[in-house]
Design a protein around this motif. Structure first.
Motif, PDB file in Angstrom:
ATOM      1  N   ARG A 132     -11.474  -1.639 -12.029  1.00  0.00           N
ATOM      2  CA  ARG A 132     -10.255  -2.248 -12.342  1.00  0.00           C
ATOM      3  C   ARG A 132      -9.648  -2.793 -11.041  1.00  0.00           C
ATOM      4  O   ARG A 132      -8.520  -2.346 -10.684  1.00  0.00           O
ATOM      5  CB  ARG A 132      -9.514  -1.129 -12.910  1.00  0.00           C
ATOM      6  N   LEU A 133     -10.409  -3.432 -10.380  1.00  0.00           N
ATOM      7  CA  LEU A 133      -9.835  -3.973  -9.176  1.00  0.00           C
ATOM      8  C   LEU A 133      -9.526  -5.658  -9.150  1.00  0.00           C
ATOM      9  O   LEU A 133      -9.250  -6.325  -8.316  1.00  0.00           O
ATOM     10  CB  LEU A 133     -10.666  -3.540  -8.055  1.00  0.00           C
ATOM     11  N   SER A 134     -10.048  -6.330 -10.338  1.00  0.00           N
ATOM     12  CA  SER A 134      -9.808  -7.595 -10.341  1.00  0.00           C
ATOM     13  C   SER A 134      -8.004  -8.082 -10.730  1.00  0.00           C
ATOM     14  O   SER A 134      -7.495  -7.354 -10.907  1.00  0.00           O
ATOM     15  CB  SER A 134     -10.706  -8.279 -11.441  1.00  0.00           C
ATOM     16  N   GLY A 135      -7.841  -9.081  -9.923  1.00  0.00           N
ATOM     17  CA  GLY A 135      -6.438  -9.422 -10.016  1.00  0.00           C
ATOM     18  C   GLY A 135      -5.747  -9.325  -8.707  1.00  0.00           C
ATOM     19  O   GLY A 135      -6.289  -9.103  -7.939  1.00  0.00           O
ATOM     20  N   ASP A 136      -4.239  -9.100  -8.928  1.00  0.00           N
ATOM     21  CA  ASP A 136      -3.624  -8.965  -7.650  1.00  0.00           C
ATOM     22  C   ASP A 136      -3.435  -7.514  -7.241  1.00  0.00           C
ATOM     23  O   ASP A 136      -3.140  -6.625  -8.073  1.00  0.00           O
ATOM     24  CB  ASP A 136      -2.303  -9.445  -7.752  1.00  0.00           C
ATOM     25  N   LEU A 137      -4.081  -7.166  -6.011  1.00  0.00           N
ATOM     26  CA  LEU A 137      -3.881  -5.828  -5.831  1.00  0.00           C
ATOM     27  C   LEU A 137      -2.938  -5.599  -4.497  1.00  0.00           C
ATOM     28  O   LEU A 137      -3.062  -6.384  -3.629  1.00  0.00           O
ATOM     29  CB  LEU A 137      -5.422  -5.545  -5.200  1.00  0.00           C
ATOM     30  N   LEU A 138      -2.062  -4.714  -4.826  1.00  0.00           N
ATOM     31  CA  LEU A 138      -1.060  -4.619  -3.479  1.00  0.00           C
ATOM     32  C   LEU A 138      -1.477  -3.431  -2.674  1.00  0.00           C
ATOM     33  O   LEU A 138      -1.463  -2.268  -3.374  1.00  0.00           O
ATOM     34  CB  LEU A 138       0.429  -4.126  -4.364  1.00  0.00           C
ATOM     35  N   GLN A 139      -1.563  -3.501  -1.425  1.00  0.00           N
ATOM     36  CA  GLN A 139      -1.831  -2.486  -0.510  1.00  0.00           C
ATOM     37  C   GLN A 139      -0.682  -2.007   0.271  1.00  0.00           C
ATOM     38  O   GLN A 139      -0.027  -3.010   0.711  1.00  0.00           O
ATOM     39  CB  GLN A 139      -2.970  -2.969   0.351  1.00  0.00           C
ATOM     40  N   LEU A 140      -0.539  -0.847   0.231  1.00  0.00           N
ATOM     41  CA  LEU A 140       0.763  -0.221   1.087  1.00  0.00           C
ATOM     42  C   LEU A 140       0.296   0.816   1.993  1.00  0.00           C
ATOM     43  O   LEU A 140      -0.634   1.591   1.416  1.00  0.00           O
ATOM     44  CB  LEU A 140       1.746   0.154   0.018  1.00  0.00           C
ATOM     45  N   ASP A 141       0.777   1.001   3.148  1.00  0.00           N
ATOM     46  CA  ASP A 141       0.570   2.039   3.931  1.00  0.00           C
ATOM     47  C   ASP A 141       1.373   3.108   3.462  1.00  0.00           C
ATOM     48  O   ASP A 141       2.728   3.018   3.308  1.00  0.00           O
ATOM     49  CB  ASP A 141       0.692   1.633   5.390  1.00  0.00           C
ATOM     50  N   VAL A 142       0.923   4.197   3.279  1.00  0.00           N
ATOM     51  CA  VAL A 142       1.301   5.285   2.707  1.00  0.00           C
ATOM     52  C   VAL A 142       2.711   5.912   3.635  1.00  0.00           C
ATOM     53  O   VAL A 142       3.942   6.036   3.018  1.00  0.00           O
ATOM     54  CB  VAL A 142       0.528   6.636   2.060  1.00  0.00           C
ATOM     55  N   VAL A 143       2.426   5.832   4.821  1.00  0.00           N
ATOM     56  CA  VAL A 143       3.387   6.507   5.826  1.00  0.00           C
ATOM     57  C   VAL A 143       4.281   5.649   6.188  1.00  0.00           C
ATOM     58  O   VAL A 143       5.779   5.629   5.904  1.00  0.00           O
ATOM     59  CB  VAL A 143       2.933   6.875   7.022  1.00  0.00           C
ATOM     60  N   ARG A 144       4.219   4.123   6.090  1.00  0.00           N
ATOM     61  CA  ARG A 144       5.238   3.243   6.166  1.00  0.00           C
ATOM     62  C   ARG A 144       6.262   2.899   4.826  1.00  0.00           C
ATOM     63  O   ARG A 144       7.420   2.909   5.073  1.00  0.00           O
ATOM     64  CB  ARG A 144       4.439   1.939   6.853  1.00  0.00           C
ATOM     65  N   PHE A 145       5.481   3.029   3.841  1.00  0.00           N
ATOM     66  CA  PHE A 145       6.306   3.220   2.666  1.00  0.00           C
ATOM     67  C   PHE A 145       7.135   4.242   2.526  1.00  0.00           C
ATOM     68  O   PHE A 145       8.249   3.994   2.178  1.00  0.00           O
ATOM     69  CB  PHE A 145       5.149   3.314   1.590  1.00  0.00           C
ATOM     70  N   CYS A 146       6.745   5.314   2.793  1.00  0.00           N
ATOM     71  CA  CYS A 146       7.541   6.555   2.601  1.00  0.00           C
ATOM     72  C   CYS A 146       8.714   6.691   3.773  1.00  0.00           C
ATOM     73  O   CYS A 146       9.885   6.844   3.283  1.00  0.00           O
ATOM     74  CB  CYS A 146       6.954   7.809   2.742  1.00  0.00           C
ATOM     75  N   GLU A 147       8.375   6.065   5.003  1.00  0.00           N
ATOM     76  CA  GLU A 147       9.413   5.949   5.849  1.00  0.00           C
ATOM     77  C   GLU A 147      10.462   4.794   5.632  1.00  0.00           C
ATOM     78  O   GLU A 147      11.587   4.901   6.071  1.00  0.00           O
ATOM     79  CB  GLU A 147       8.685   5.682   7.283  1.00  0.00           C
ATOM     80  N   SER A 148       9.926   3.852   5.140  1.00  0.00           N
ATOM     81  CA  SER A 148      10.824   2.851   4.773  1.00  0.00           C
ATOM     82  C   SER A 148      12.094   3.492   3.746  1.00  0.00           C
ATOM     83  O   SER A 148      13.242   2.974   3.929  1.00  0.00           O
ATOM     84  CB  SER A 148      10.179   1.556   3.970  1.00  0.00           C
ATOM     85  N   ILE A 149      11.602   4.223   2.879  1.00  0.00           N
ATOM     86  CA  ILE A 149      12.634   4.635   1.682  1.00  0.00           C
ATOM     87  C   ILE A 149      13.460   5.944   2.498  1.00  0.00           C
ATOM     88  O   ILE A 149      14.676   5.888   2.232  1.00  0.00           O
ATOM     89  CB  ILE A 149      11.885   5.328   0.626  1.00  0.00           C
ATOM     90  N   MET A 150      12.960   6.766   3.329  1.00  0.00           N
ATOM     91  CA  MET A 150      13.690   7.440   4.009  1.00  0.00           C
ATOM     92  C   MET A 150      14.645   6.858   5.090  1.00  0.00           C
ATOM     93  O   MET A 150      15.826   7.373   5.203  1.00  0.00           O
ATOM     94  CB  MET A 150      12.810   8.341   4.810  1.00  0.00           C
ATOM     95  N   ASP A 151      14.247   5.884   5.446  1.00  0.00           N
ATOM     96  CA  ASP A 151      15.044   5.198   6.562  1.00  0.00           C
ATOM     97  C   ASP A 151      16.336   4.480   6.017  1.00  0.00           C
ATOM     98  O   ASP A 151      17.447   4.545   6.166  1.00  0.00           O
ATOM     99  CB  ASP A 151      14.362   4.223   7.541  1.00  0.00           C
ATOM    100  N   ALA A 152      15.891   3.885   4.792  1.00  0.00           N
ATOM    101  CA  ALA A 152      16.990   3.283   3.987  1.00  0.00           C
ATOM    102  C   ALA A 152      18.185   4.392   3.500  1.00  0.00           C
ATOM    103  O   ALA A 152      19.233   4.113   3.339  1.00  0.00           O
ATOM    104  CB  ALA A 152      16.458   2.652   2.554  1.00  0.00           C
ATOM    105  N   ALA A 153      17.459   5.721   2.890  1.00  0.00           N
ATOM    106  CA  ALA A 153      18.427   6.908   2.589  1.00  0.00           C
ATOM    107  C   ALA A 153      19.610   6.971   3.567  1.00  0.00           C
ATOM    108  O   ALA A 153      20.543   7.468   3.435  1.00  0.00           O
ATOM    109  CB  ALA A 153      17.624   7.980   1.922  1.00  0.00           C
ATOM    110  N   ARG A 154      18.760   7.314   4.971  1.00  0.00           N
ATOM    111  CA  ARG A 154      19.522   7.692   6.034  1.00  0.00           C
ATOM    112  C   ARG A 154      20.693   6.815   6.496  1.00  0.00           C
ATOM    113  O   ARG A 154      21.843   7.188   6.602  1.00  0.00           O
ATOM    114  CB  ARG A 154      18.813   7.823   7.077  1.00  0.00           C
TER     115      ARG A 154
END
Length: 192
Positions: A132-154
């Protein structure tokens, strides 16, 4: 107020602790709930409401837009729904065929990158479609993802220091209270 109020900081600190403990699913799930929490903090506390897609997406568009190049408020809402309600990152209306988070220990580093995997490609001896890996695969760094949301909330909560609804709603956020919640539980560690 130039720092995050303790009520919201308690939630954000739990995300950080989950990341430190390598409890990545937990960190992602709580991080994805932060826009719901913040959007509801903006509402009249005398007229309780439920979180809605419109509130979530709107909060993300106002506060997270620009932190990701491939994700918008709708995408985050869809990922949130998959994670919190179905235990996966997929959504039938997603613009991505698959989403994956990379841990900090990964040899492979990528964040907010879309890779197109063609059908018929063989990965590790297995057809990409089978994985189930064919098509468009979005890769996210878990730490950077969470930190982006936390920084936005702060940043958001500091900007709301004079908002009467936010200030009235903050004390009601769920958090660990080591000395209890008087008069209901005095001296008894409580989550309330």
């Amino acid at each position: 107020m130039t720092s995050t109020p303790p009520e919201l900081d308690a939630i954000l600190a739990e995300i950080s602790k989950a990341l430190d403990a390598k409890l990545y699913y937990l960190a992602i799930a709580v991080a994805l709930s932060v826009p719901d929490i913040c959007a509801c903090l903006e509402c009249d506390p005398d007229k309780p409401i439920w979180a809605t897609k419109e509130k979530y997406v709107g909060w993300c568009e106002r506060n997270i837009l620009g932190r990701f190049k491939n994700l918008d408020g709708e995408d985050l809402y869809r990922i949130r729904g998959g994670v919190l309600h179905q235990g996966h990152f997929e959504h039938p209306k997603s613009k991505f065929d698959r989403i994956m988070f990379l841990g900090p220990d990964s040899q492979f580093k990528a964040h907010d990158v879309v890779v197109h995997v063609a059908e018929g490609v063989v990965l590790g001896g297995v057809d990409a479609k089978e994985l189930r890996l064919s098509g468009d695969l979005l890769q996210l760094d878990v730490v950077r993802f969470c930190e982006s949301i936390m920084d936005a909330a702060r940043k958001w909560v500091v900007s709301k220091e004079s908002d009467p609804y936010v200030q009235k709603n903050l004390p009601n956020l769920v958090r660990y209270r080591p000395n209890g919640l008087p008069p209901f539980s005095v001296g008894v560690p409580t989550i309330a």
